[in-house]
Structures are given as structure tokens and as C-alpha cells.
Design a protein around this motif. Structure first.
Motif, mmCIF file in Angstrom:
data_model
loop_
_atom_site.group_PDB
_atom_site.id
_atom_site.type_symbol
_atom_site.label_atom_id
_atom_site.label_comp_id
_atom_site.label_asym_id
_atom_site.label_seq_id
_atom_site.Cartn_x
_atom_site.Cartn_y
_atom_site.Cartn_z
ATOM 1 N N PHE A 1 107.025 110.183 -24.119
ATOM 2 C CA PHE A 1 106.666 110.436 -22.725
ATOM 3 C C PHE A 1 107.893 110.400 -21.832
ATOM 4 O O PHE A 1 108.029 111.220 -20.920
ATOM 5 C CB PHE A 1 105.625 109.419 -22.258
ATOM 6 C CG PHE A 1 104.234 109.885 -22.505
ATOM 7 C CD1 PHE A 1 103.787 110.054 -23.797
ATOM 8 C CD2 PHE A 1 103.385 110.179 -21.462
ATOM 9 C CE1 PHE A 1 102.515 110.505 -24.043
ATOM 10 C CE2 PHE A 1 102.101 110.633 -21.699
ATOM 11 C CZ PHE A 1 101.669 110.792 -22.990
ATOM 12 N N ILE A 2 108.790 109.452 -22.101
ATOM 13 C CA ILE A 2 109.997 109.381 -21.280
ATOM 14 C C ILE A 2 110.771 110.691 -21.403
ATOM 15 O O ILE A 2 111.215 111.272 -20.412
ATOM 16 C CB ILE A 2 110.879 108.190 -21.714
ATOM 17 C CG1 ILE A 2 110.110 106.883 -21.515
ATOM 18 C CG2 ILE A 2 112.178 108.170 -20.920
ATOM 19 C CD1 ILE A 2 110.833 105.665 -22.020
ATOM 20 N N ILE B 1 109.651 113.674 -22.333
ATOM 21 C CA ILE B 1 108.928 114.796 -21.714
ATOM 22 C C ILE B 1 109.197 114.812 -20.217
ATOM 23 O O ILE B 1 109.587 115.835 -19.634
ATOM 24 C CB ILE B 1 107.409 114.689 -21.958
ATOM 25 C CG1 ILE B 1 107.072 114.916 -23.426
ATOM 26 C CG2 ILE B 1 106.661 115.723 -21.120
ATOM 27 C CD1 ILE B 1 105.599 114.761 -23.739
ATOM 28 N N GLY B 2 108.997 113.650 -19.573
ATOM 29 C CA GLY B 2 109.174 113.582 -18.124
ATOM 30 C C GLY B 2 110.584 113.937 -17.711
ATOM 31 O O GLY B 2 110.816 114.763 -16.822
ATOM 32 N N ALA B 3 111.559 113.319 -18.411
ATOM 33 C CA ALA B 3 112.956 113.532 -18.026
ATOM 34 C C ALA B 3 113.366 114.979 -18.257
ATOM 35 O O ALA B 3 114.031 115.596 -17.407
ATOM 36 C CB ALA B 3 113.850 112.580 -18.822
ATOM 37 N N GLN C 1 111.511 117.671 -18.380
ATOM 38 C CA GLN C 1 110.887 118.594 -17.424
ATOM 39 C C GLN C 1 111.564 118.494 -16.072
ATOM 40 O O GLN C 1 111.761 119.477 -15.374
ATOM 41 C CB GLN C 1 109.411 118.256 -17.280
ATOM 42 C CG GLN C 1 108.527 119.270 -17.948
ATOM 43 C CD GLN C 1 107.085 118.883 -17.896
ATOM 44 O OE1 GLN C 1 106.653 118.122 -17.053
ATOM 45 N NE2 GLN C 1 106.320 119.409 -18.811
ATOM 46 N N TRP C 2 111.922 117.251 -15.722
ATOM 47 C CA TRP C 2 112.556 117.021 -14.430
ATOM 48 C C TRP C 2 113.910 117.728 -14.361
ATOM 49 O O TRP C 2 114.219 118.441 -13.409
ATOM 50 C CB TRP C 2 112.735 115.512 -14.251
ATOM 51 C CG TRP C 2 112.984 115.081 -12.857
ATOM 52 C CD1 TRP C 2 113.477 115.847 -11.838
ATOM 53 C CD2 TRP C 2 112.741 113.795 -12.313
ATOM 54 N NE1 TRP C 2 113.554 115.099 -10.703
ATOM 55 C CE2 TRP C 2 113.108 113.836 -10.963
ATOM 56 C CE3 TRP C 2 112.263 112.591 -12.849
ATOM 57 C CZ2 TRP C 2 113.015 112.725 -10.134
ATOM 58 C CZ3 TRP C 2 112.170 111.496 -12.020
ATOM 59 C CH2 TRP C 2 112.539 111.567 -10.672
ATOM 60 N N LEU D 1 108.541 106.604 -25.959
ATOM 61 C CA LEU D 1 109.790 107.374 -25.865
ATOM 62 C C LEU D 1 109.494 108.855 -25.656
ATOM 63 O O LEU D 1 110.152 109.533 -24.856
ATOM 64 C CB LEU D 1 110.594 107.160 -27.149
ATOM 65 C CG LEU D 1 111.891 107.941 -27.267
ATOM 66 C CD1 LEU D 1 112.873 107.439 -26.237
ATOM 67 C CD2 LEU D 1 112.474 107.812 -28.649
#
Lengths: 362, 318
Positions: B121-122, B124-126, B128-129, B119
Motif C-alpha cells: 500500500f505504501i 502504491i500510494g507513493a 501514484q503520487w 508495504l
């Protein structure tokens, strides 16, 4: 149909205990070795440039497989969780660097293996708390190792020979008249060396795990009190697991710097990398050597491919693809944990079972 | 001998000769400790109510701070942004319960822990995006917190107390009192404690496990928002904030995994301890010891008092 044991009779115990008792397994491993040693160096991977295949896919995957094997020995076979993997790789890299500066004429392969032993000693020291605590609590102990070692890599200037950049850098090293490491070395030479080490270390790991030491690790993992009652000493079992695992991790750290990156700073060994290696083990499958290969390959290759395809085929910018691959990794972990908590290795096992019976349902 | 002097005597001589610096260090440590405690509080809430060791708490702090600043930059008034962030966290809590926790009921604690890493990582990615990775300043004044600092002259020097730090300490105290009351007096709080005691027994008396999980993740989100505002005010709002989340682990070891007051007191011990150690003993080791000092304290606790100061004695020792 494709995979069955009927008709393969053994007449000696030795044959029963062989690493690959089935003819299909032997053939399968032989095919994989031929692909790795002959086909990939000659043909590469279709659709990808040779440089990219070697530098961004094959060499790192092999190195991370060694890391994953090491962590899997600790986590999957001995049941001791560790978040210090990144720093232990750093120990391998920095000690290899120091050994190379102290003995400049020593063969680099020997340096790499010696650095594995140094890491094993460091790993045993930081493994001492595992004698008293376990589970989540051990995470804290290994994180202590991670942060302490990261600090040491910056502050102890002796480790990087007091140079200004604060990082370590490989120099050209020769072996049998070939430059095997350093800026002028050929990717193919490095590929063969890393591959050979990987094969040897896998062979070693599979034999140790099937032997007395490996079984004592699994007993400790499954139930420590029962293991102690039937005569497994937790002290030796746990510390040997830490030592063995750190040996692998140290070798992979040295290989990463001197056979892949060429130079490294402390950022290459930080805690986020420790997590990536943990994911490789989880996704591949706890307590499985095949799983270590699959986990390392999947976790490393998929983000690389996503970024590459996104950039070349769809023209997304690097920032978007970077984030997309992070999200992908997170989703992959959650999905794997929900669908098959035992990882890809279990899926492979199920497939093998199906292949045994095919074309019949049972 | 010289080393012994440097370790055992010189730091105390220094403390005595510059008392204003010493008090300043104590205050800084106190404020840092409050914020460590707040992060640890988020861990404790979820651990108490579901037995999940929620690794994503630090990233929730980052998400809260980042989304708040981003909403404000879009031209939405500060207080409405806060409400929007709360709505976002409610949706997030609901999604986490629906998509992850509900699928993993009855699984081992390790698996749940690892799923929260996924979760993380999800998120972090979202994040930042959507919000971008550029560090930005927290909107402290717009939220109505006082700025500037109080100066308190003493011993020929002076001690500075930043107004925002004082607000952080006050709000942390208020929040702990509210949470303590919420846990012990309200119906939902009793439900939470029941779930923590025994899932099946709680279900059999009609407590909805799923609802409780959504509530507790939402409350942890509110704690994350408060932490995010004050930590963001001390340094910029960026993903570097999540690294301080790792400090919450030693705090939990010291305070105990299940105790709300333990989280705060553990935070203060770590905050004060590492500040004092860094200033007075750090130079001996080449400074930067703040990174690992907390873990060393935690290790000592693990070896001699593994359940922490206030934790339940559930820990299984080898």
C-alpha cells in the motif's frame, strides 16, 4: 480506581457467566448504546454535517463492523485466513437482490437475513479446502473463490436480472409505513436499522464465541491436532466457522448495497476490498470483538477524514489526498505490526489494566 | 450428449482443423507463462532467502516499469534510466530491510506476510503520487529491443511471433541461468542458501543476515524490472499490472515455493493451460474464464500434491 472488580460478589454461576460480569462494563455498554441511539441521531458529530456523518461515517462503519466481525470469527477465532471477503459480500448482495425480485412483498430485513444464510452455504462450499490445507495455501483457495465469484457476478446475467447496466440496484421498500431502503429512504431510518442489526449480531457473536462452538474454533486455531485428540471434530468446527463468518459477511454485503450505496456493481466486491477488510481485522486485533469495532472504525474513518480535512482545510486536490490516505493505511499496518501485533484491542486491554490500578503504579 | 460432445470432442476437432490458430495460442500461452514465471521468480527468491512471503512483488514490477518510463519522459536517456531504476531499487531494498524486516525479526510468518501487504500500500500510494496514475507505453525501442514480428506461414494461415516476446523468452532463460549459477557457485549465493536453511547457524558462521536481505530484495527488484519491461511492452504500463501478480500465487503452488525452475515451469503450465482453456472451452462457460482457471489448477495441486512439482516437502497438512 475507575475500573475494578473488588466488592462485586456473585452468588450464582449464571452471574459469573454473564456477558458483562462487571458493573463498569454494563454501564460502559449502556452509555455507548445511548450515544449511538440518542446522541448521534440528535446532535451528530461536532464539526461535521449531518449528511456526511450518516452517509460517509456512521452507516459504513457499522456495516464494515459486521464484515469485520465475520472475518474476525474466521481469522481471529478459527485461525483460517481468507481473502474472499469481498466476493462473499457480493454473494450476500446479489442473493438479497434475487430474493427481493422473486418475493417482492417480503420484508427487506428478512431478505437480508436470508441472504446471510445463502452466503453461509456458499462460504461452506469454498471452505471445504480448509479441511486439507492451511496457512498461505488457504489464501490461494479463498482467492479462487474471490475470482470465481467475481467472474460469476459479471457472466451470470440471471444474478442481475439481465439488465443492461450489469449492476444491482435497490428499490424503495417499506416497513411499518416507513421507507427503509432505496433512493427515497431517510438516512436516519437506515442508520437505526443498521445499528440495531449490528447490536443483535454482536450479541449473537459474543455468545456463540463464549459457547461450545466458539471454544472448539479456538482449539482448532491454537493447535488442530491437540483439538482433534480431545474430541473436537475439525470438519464441523472449520465448516461451522466458515458458515458463521460468511453469514455475517453476507448480511453486511446486503446491507452495504441496500442500506448504504443504493446500487452496486462488481467493482464494489473486488479483491482490493477483501484486503481492506483484512486490514480492519489486523489493525483492530485478531480474536477480539471490541477490536472488530475499533479496526473497522479506524480503517474506514481515518482515510475519509484525511480526504475531507485535506480538501476543506488545506485545499489539496483529491488525487493527492487519495494517495496520502493509501500511504497512511500502509504505514499504519506496518507500525501496528511492529509495535503491537495483536492490534488495537490489545492496547485497549493494557489501558483497562492501567485504569484498574490508577493512581497506583501496581 | 451434446454437452459431452462440446466438452470432449469439439475443441479437439477445432484444434485439428485450424492448426495455425492452435500454434498461435500455444505461443501466446508460452509467452504469458514466461512472464507469470518471472513474477513468481521474484516471490521465490525472497521466500528462499528469508522465509518471507513477499506480497509486494507485483507492485515492485509496476514500480519498476512506471519509474523507468517516467525517468525516460523526464529526458534522461533510456539506459541511464535503467541504472537510475536499479539505484532506486537498491535504496528501496535497504529501506525495507532497515525499517520493516529488521523490526520484525523472529516474528511469525503471517505477520511478515501482512507487513509486506502494508508495504504494497505504501508503494502504491507513493508511486501514484510521484509518477501519476496515467497509463503510458513502455519504451521498448529506446532500450534497443527489436520490434515488429516474424511471420511463419503454414497450413494456409500463418503464425506471428512478436520480436519483443521472443526477446522476453530469451532474456528469461538467460536470467534463470544466471540466477542458478549465482545461487550455486558464488559466495553470496551460498550465503543466501545458508540463511534459508537456518538463520542462527548462518549468523554463527559470520554471514550478515541484514546484508543478505538487502541483496535478495535487490535481486528481486532486478527480476521485477525485467518483468516490468516485458509485461509493459505487451500492455500499457499502469497499476492494472498488479492484478496479474495474483496469478503468481497459483504458479507458486504448482511449482513449489522454494524452487527457481519450479517457478518458471509452473508459470508455463498456467500460461499455456489458461490460454488453451480460454480459447477452446471458454465459450461454453461464457468466456473470461482466464480470471479463475489458474486457481482451479492450483486447488487441484493443493489437494493432491501440496508441495508442488519441485518444492521441498515441508508443508504441514491438516
Amino acid at each position: 480506581m475507575f475500573y475494578r472488580e473488588t466488592g462485586q460478589f456473585k452468588s450464582k454461576y449464571k452471574e459469573e457467566l454473564a456477558a458483562f460480569p462487571l458493573a463498569e462494563d454494563k454501564v460502559g455498554i449502556a452509555i455507548l448504546l445511548v450515544i449511538a441511539y440518542v446522541f448521534i441521531p440528535i446532535f451528530g458529530i461536532p464539526g461535521l454535517s449531518f449528511e456526511f456523518t450518516m452517509g460517509a461515517i456512521m452507516i459504513p462503519v457499522f456495516i464494515f463492523t459486521i464484515t469485520t466481525l465475520g472475518l474476525n470469527i474466521l481469522l481471529g477465532f478459527a485461525g483460517q485466513i481468507s481473502l474472499g471477503t469481498g466476493a462473499f459480500m457480493g454473494v450476500g448482495a446479489y442473493s438479497c437482490y434475487k430474493i427481493m425480485t422473486i418475493f417482492p412483498d417480503l420484508n427487506i430485513i428478512i431478505c437480508v437475513i436470508l441472504s446471510g444464510f445463502v452466503t453461509a452455504i456458499v462460504g461452506m462450499i469454498f471452505g471445504l479446502p480448509s479441511l486439507k490445507i492451511k496457512g498461505f495455501y488457504l489464501i490461494v483457495a479463498t482467492l479462487a473463490a474471490q475470482f470465481f465469484l467475481e467472474w460469476a457476478f459479471i457472466r451470470v446475467a440471471w444474478l442481475y436480472n439481465y439488465n443492461d447496466s450489469g449492476g444491482i440496484e435497490g428499490t424503495n421498500k417499506e416497513m411499518f409505513g416507513l421507507i427503509v431502503s432505496g433512493p427515497q429512504s431517510d438516512a436516519l431510518t437506515r442508520y437505526f436499522i443498521v445499528l440495531t442489526l449490528l447490536v443483535l449480531l454482536t450479541w449473537l457473536a459474543s455468545n456463540v464465541i463464549r459457547g461450545r462452538i466458539g471454544r472448539s474454533w479456538m482449539m482448532i486455531r491454537d493447535m488442530d491436532i491437540a483439538a482433534e485428540l480431545i474430541g473436537v471434530r475439525p470438519l464441523t468446527a472449520k465448516l461451522s466457522a466458515f458458515a458463521f463468518s460468511s453469514f455475517y459477511i453476507g448480511i453486511s454485503g446486503a446491507l452495504m448495497v441496500f442500506f448504504w450505496l443504493g446500487a452496486a456493481e462488481v467493482e464494489s466486491f473486488d479483491v482490493s476490498h477483501s484486503f481492506t477488510y483484512l486490514f480492519m481485522v489486523i489493525i483492530g486485533g485478531l480474536g477480539s470483538i471490541t477490536g472488530s469495532y475499533m479496526g473497522a472504525a479506524l480503517v474506514w474513518v481515518i482515510p475519509v477524514l484525511i480526504k475531507e480535512i485535506g480538501k476543506t482545510a488545506f485545499g489539496f486536490d483529491a488525487f493527492v489526498m487519495e494517495n496520502f490516505s493509501i500511504i497512511f493505511l500502509g504505514v499504519a499496518i506496518v507500525v501496528i505490526l511492529i509495535v503491537e501485533p495483536h492490534g488495537l484491542a490489545r492496547l485497549w486491554q493494557i489501558t483497562k489494566q492501567k485504569l484498574r490500578l490508577w493512581p497506583f503504579p501496581y | 450428449m451434446e454437452i459431452l460432445y462440446a466438452i470432449l470432442i469439439a475443441p479437439f476437432v477445432e484444434m485439428g482443423s485450424y492448426p495455425d490458430l492452435f500454434i498461435q495460442a500455444l505461443w501466446d500461452g508460452f509467452v504469458a507463462g514466461t512472464l507469470y514465471g518471472l513474477i513468481a521468480l521474484g516471490f521465490v527468491l525472497i521466500f528462499k532467502a528469508s522465509g518471507v512471503f513477499n506480497f509486494s512483488q507485483p507492485i515492485l514490477v509496476v514500480l519498476a516499469a512506471l519509474s523507468l518510463v517516467s525517468f525516460y519522459k523526464m529526458g534522461i536517456p533510456a539506459w541511464i534510466s535503467v541504472i537510475l531504476v536499479l539505484i532506486l531499487f537498491y535504496v528501496l531494498a535497504w529501506l525495507v530491510e532497515r525499517l520493516i524486516l529488521r523490526q520484525l525479526v523472529n516474528q511469525d510468518g503471517n505477520i511478515l506476510f501482512m507487513s509486506t501487504i502494508g508495504l504494497t500500500f505504501i508503494i502504491i500510494g507513493a508511486a501514484q503520487w510521484i509518477f501519476g496514475g496515467v497509463p503510458s507505453a513502455m519504451i521498448v525501442n529506446e532500450l534497443g529491443f527489436p520490434n515488429g514480428s516474424l511471420e511463419w506461414p503454414m497450413f494456409d494461415g500463418g503464425v506471428y511471433f512478436e520480436m519483443i516476446d521472443i526477446s522476453a523468452a530469451v532474456i528469461a532463460v538467460i536470467m534463470i541461468v544466471i540466477l542458478a549459477v549465482f545461487f550455486s557457485k558464488t559466495k553470496i549465493g551460498r550465503g543466501l542458501r545458508a540463511v534459508a536453511d537456518d538463520h542462527q547457524a548462518a549468523l554463527s558462521v559470520g554471514i550478515s543476515l541484514n546484508q543478505i536481505w538487502v541483496i535478495v530484495w535487490f535481486v528481486a527488484g532486478i527480476v521485477a524490472l525485467v518483468t516490468g519491461i516485458f509485461w509493459g511492452a505487451r500492455s500499457d504500463v499502469s497499476f492494472a499490472l498488479q492484478i496479474i501478480g495474483f496469478k503468481a500465487l497459483p504458479v507458486l503452488i504448482i511449482g513449489g515455493f522454494t524452487s527457481i525452475q519450479g517457478a518458471i515451469i509452473g508459470g508455463l503450465i498456467i500460461g499455456l493451460g489458461e490460454k488453451i482453456f480460454e480459447i477452446y472451452w471458454g465459450p461454453l462457460l461464457g468466456s473470461g474464464v482466464e480470471g479463475w482457471f489458474a486457481y482451479v489448477i492450483a486447488l487441484v495441486f493443493l489437494l493432491y500434491r501440496p508441495q508442488g512439482l519441485f518444492g521441498d516437502k515441508l508443508i504441514e497438512r491438516v
